[in-house]
Design an enzyme around this catalytic site. Structure first.
Site, PDB file in Angstrom:
ATOM      1  N   GLY A 199      -6.612   0.208   7.586  1.00 42.50           N
ATOM      2  CA  GLY A 199      -5.370  -0.640   7.049  1.00 42.50           C
ATOM      3  C   GLY A 199      -6.632  -1.823   7.680  1.00 42.50           C
ATOM      4  CE  LYS A 253      -1.443  -1.915   3.950  1.00 44.85           C
ATOM      5  NZ  LYS A 253      -2.698  -2.066   4.990  1.00 44.85           N
TER       6      LYS A 253
END
Ligand SMILES: Cc1ncc(COP(=O)(O)OP(=O)(O)O)c(N)n1
Ligand SMILES: Cc1ncsc1CCOP(=O)(O)O
Ligand SMILES: [Mg+2]
Length: 716
Positions: A426, A388
């Site tokens: 997340g 990410k």
């Protein structure tokens, strides 16, 4: 433990052919078979025992292994160290009571039940004797010539309604039965020929698994800590799972005291209690996917690993929470070592850049380093890594899915969404991804749809007004906007619906004096040249917008397509100048230097503002009408829908109109429609709505653009 019977392979040595039973089983288990029954009517007990030993090695705990009829062979193979989970017995085979006694309470014992009497007899057995029933045949099959009468799907439904035991459907089951059988109450599909005789058992099993998953509601377990403020941890996970149409469950690893401004306390219950929670779930409920978040210490991590080794859930997404946003390490050395071991049990891991650097053991100073680290980590653990880019500096925040073993390396470009509401991003992403995978989406599609949803949830977070610090995302933005659970749409459906949406614009374009005059040749020269000059101005900027689509494109194929289209637009513009906007055609320098008309300015402003927003899907939706409406018009002009200009040698615009019906452009249009429809199919509802809006606005601009030669001061 309750068994996952979703895809049940019964072997047949003849149907496996030269590939053999062992290799067929290996490939089918690679594709997602969850239980294998060794069925060989002619083998001796000693041969069956030897086969069980070999299969047990090949399966290696990834699926359950049972044997048909041969209780003694099962016992012998177990003695020699094979993992044989149980037996499947028919009505005329050994007694299930004897099997239970011989194999013990943990063994998996299946019994055939084909009619109401069989079901009645099962009810009379002591509870816990039988774990599941094999019910069939669904339709006649040559694989078992002595089969009982076929039940059909409805006959199956009527029988299984009456029992609480899981029932697998067997006999003549094909992939197209998946949805109906799941709906009729099947706990799984038991197949012989569909897999044994398949040319590619892995691909066939994968196809069955995807259909099975897509036909039901996935049961998704979050193993994570609690955030009482609701933005992160299990609270966020449960919201994400629900937002993606899953049934959420949660086993708590830790309790935090926290809110949007920070963490003020931590309590970690005994690891044994976590195991108790996990067992309570897996004793009763089939777990389709697991998301793992915060694991407080080594004991907790090892407990989760041990449970995973027993249950072997088919999807494990691990968010390796180990480095705080501040950069502080959250786990001690012992726990970090245990976490590294746990990574090998995951199918997808979702580290942020700091975690990726620690796990790959290298420094990361940019996106190229991140991709290299993801490759290394993926190769090391044999799982996919979703890296990410959110912690990168700057406006570009790409993500990438890298799976070395399966040859996947897919980048997903993105621009930063400016919001402070990033608490729990997340956690939310990893649990959404687990749910999407459990719904049968491919990993790449699951990442694409999860990202689309997450971007939406970030964008729409402001309205929640939760806390004074980093607030939560709005998990249900799409749901609330739509009033229903978000589901993927079929690209063909979108194509048809969007085309229908342009019907009024198309009808109005057809009626424009410019189009009518162009078609029948009565159009005066001035409006024609006005249109061409505006078209040239438009194409130059349109090319830049297409180049931006290429920059944002998630795949090399799409990148090349839009770059090629940008080049085509510039070539079109140059050709306009070379062929038409010349003194020969009576165009003077002032037309050449024409400034954009209001319709041209408005259209380009719209395209540029969408491009500036940085959303690839929205951008390609905005550029599509120029392809689609133009091609459609060209095709119909060429087909003589507005009069047969092509056959008239005196038609002043015949050569110009011929360029409208260029087959290469038609082909490019088809590709553009496919890319947009595919992107819209997996977009979150609000993102899909924005795409449609961008598309409709561009369509309206197309109309205004064709109307402009008569709307502007052409005659002046
Ligand atoms: C899952 C499953 N269900 C039913 C059967 C049939 O077993 P049985 O009735 O004993 O017939 P044979 O397989 O022995 O011919 C099965 N094998 N598996
Ligand atoms: C073993 C068994 N038991 C009932 S039907 C059957 C065979 C099913 O084979 P197929 O899946 O090829 O129809
Ligand atoms: Mg039998």
């Amino acid at each position: 433990m309750i068994a996952d019977l979703s895809l049940y392979l019964v072997t047949d040595p003849d149907l496996c052919g030269e590939r053999g039973v062992v290799e067929t089983v290996r490939q089918a288990v690679d594709g997602g078979v969850r239980i294998v029954q060794l069925r060989d009517k002619t083998a001796t007990d000693a041969e069956t025992t030897a086969q069980l030993l070999e299969l047990s090695r090949v399966i290696d705990g990834r699926a359950l292994l049972v044997v048909n009829d041969r209780l003694d062979a099962a016992l012998a193979a177990r003695k020699q160290g094979a993992r044989v989970d149980g037996v499947h017995l028919g009505q005329g085979d050994a007694s299930v009571l004897r099997a239970r006694e011989a194999l013990g309470p943990e063994a998996l014992i299946g019994l055939t039940a084909n009619n109401a009497d069989h079901f009645e007899a099962v009810r009379a057995l002591p509870p816990g004797t039988v774990d599941y029933l094999g019910v069939g045949v669904i339709r006649p099959t040559t694989t078992k010539p002595d089969h009982p009468p076929a039940l059909g799907v409805e006959g199956f439904r009527a029988l299984v309604e009456a029992t609480a035991l899981p029932c697998v459907a067997i006999g003549g089951v094909a992939i197209d039965d998946t949805e109906r059988l799941r709906d009729a109450g099947a706990a799984g599909l038991a197949v012989v020929s569909a897999l044994c005789a398949a040319a590619d058992p892995t691909a066939t099993a994968e196809a069955f698994v995807r259909r099975w998953r897509a036909a039901g509601t996935p049961r998704v377990l979050s193993i994570a800590g609690s955030d009482p403020s609701g933005g992160a941890g299990i609270q966020a996970d449960l919201k994400s799972i629900a937002a993606h149409g899953g049934y959420g469950m949660a086993a708590l690893t830790a309790l935090t005291a926290q809110n949007t401004t920070g963490v003020s306390g931590l309590h970690v219950p005994l690891a044994a209690f976590l195991r108790q929670q996990l067992d309570a779930i897996s004793d009763d409920i089939v777990v389709d996917a697991v998301k793992i978040g915060m694991l407080a210490n080594a004991d907790v991590i090892r407990t989760v690993a041990e449970w995973l080794d027993v249950v072997r859930p088919p999807i494990v997404v691990l968010d390796p929470v180990m480095v705080a946003t501040s950069g502080d390490r959250l786990l001690d050395q012992d726990a970090e070592a245990a976490l590294r071991e746990l990574l090998r049990r995951a199918h997808v891991v979702t580290p942020n850049l700091e975690e990726l650097a620690v796990l790959a053991g290298r420094s990361i100073s940019g996106w190229a380093d991140a991709l290299a680290a993801a490759e290394e980590l993926s190769a090391m653990i044999g799982a996919a890594v979703l890296v990410k880019g959110g912690h990168l500096d700057g406006d570009d925040v790409p993500d990438a899915l890298v799976d070395v073993a399966r040859g996947v390396r897919r980048e997903f470009p993105g621009t930063r969404i400016r919001t402070a509401n990033t608490h729990g991003t997340g956690c939310s992403l990893s649990s959404a991804l687990a749910t999407r995978l459990a719904r049968g989406e491919t990993p790449v599609d699951a990442v694409a749809s999860t990202r689309s949803w997450l971007r939406e949830s970030l964008r729409e977070s402001e309205g929640l007004q939760v806390g004074r610090g980093h607030g939560p995302i709005n998990h249900f933005a799409g749901l609330w906007a739509r009033g229903g659970v978000e589901t993927n749409r079929a690209p063909e459906e979108i194509r048809a619906e969007w085309w229908q949406r342009t019907a009024a614009v198309r009808a109005s374009i057809d009626e424009l004096p410019f189009i009518r005059g162009l078609a029948d040749g009565t159009l005066a020269r001035d409006p024609f040249l006005f249109y061409l000059a505006q078209d040239a101005l438009y194409l130059r900027e349109y090319a830049r917008v297409l180049a931006e689509a290429s920059r944002l494109a998630p795949t090399p194929r799409e990148q090349a397509f839009w770059a090629h289209s940008a080049e085509g637009a510039i070539i079109g513009e140059l050709e306009l100048h070379a062929s038409w906007l010349t003194p020969d055609e009576g165009v003077d320098a002032s037309t050449f230097a024409a400034s954009p008309a209001p319709a041209t300015v408005a259209y380009l402003d719209h395209l540029r503002s969408v491009a500036f927003g940085g959303d690839y899907a929205e951008l390609i939706a905005a550029v599509l009408p120029c392809f689609w409406l133009y091609t459609d018009l060209g095709r119909r002009l060429h087909a003589g829908e507005f009069g047969d200009y092509a056959r008239d040698p005196r038609h002043p615009y015949a050569t110009w109109l011929a360029t409208y019906a260029d087959p290469a452009f038609e082909d490019a249009t088809d590709q553009a429609i496919t890319l947009v429809a595919d992107a819209a199919a997996i977009a979150a509802p609000t993102a899909r709505d924005r795409m449609l809006r961008a598309f409709e606005v561009s369509s309206a601009h197309e109309l205004a653009f064709f109307a402009a030669p008569f709307a502007s001061a052409v005659s002046a």
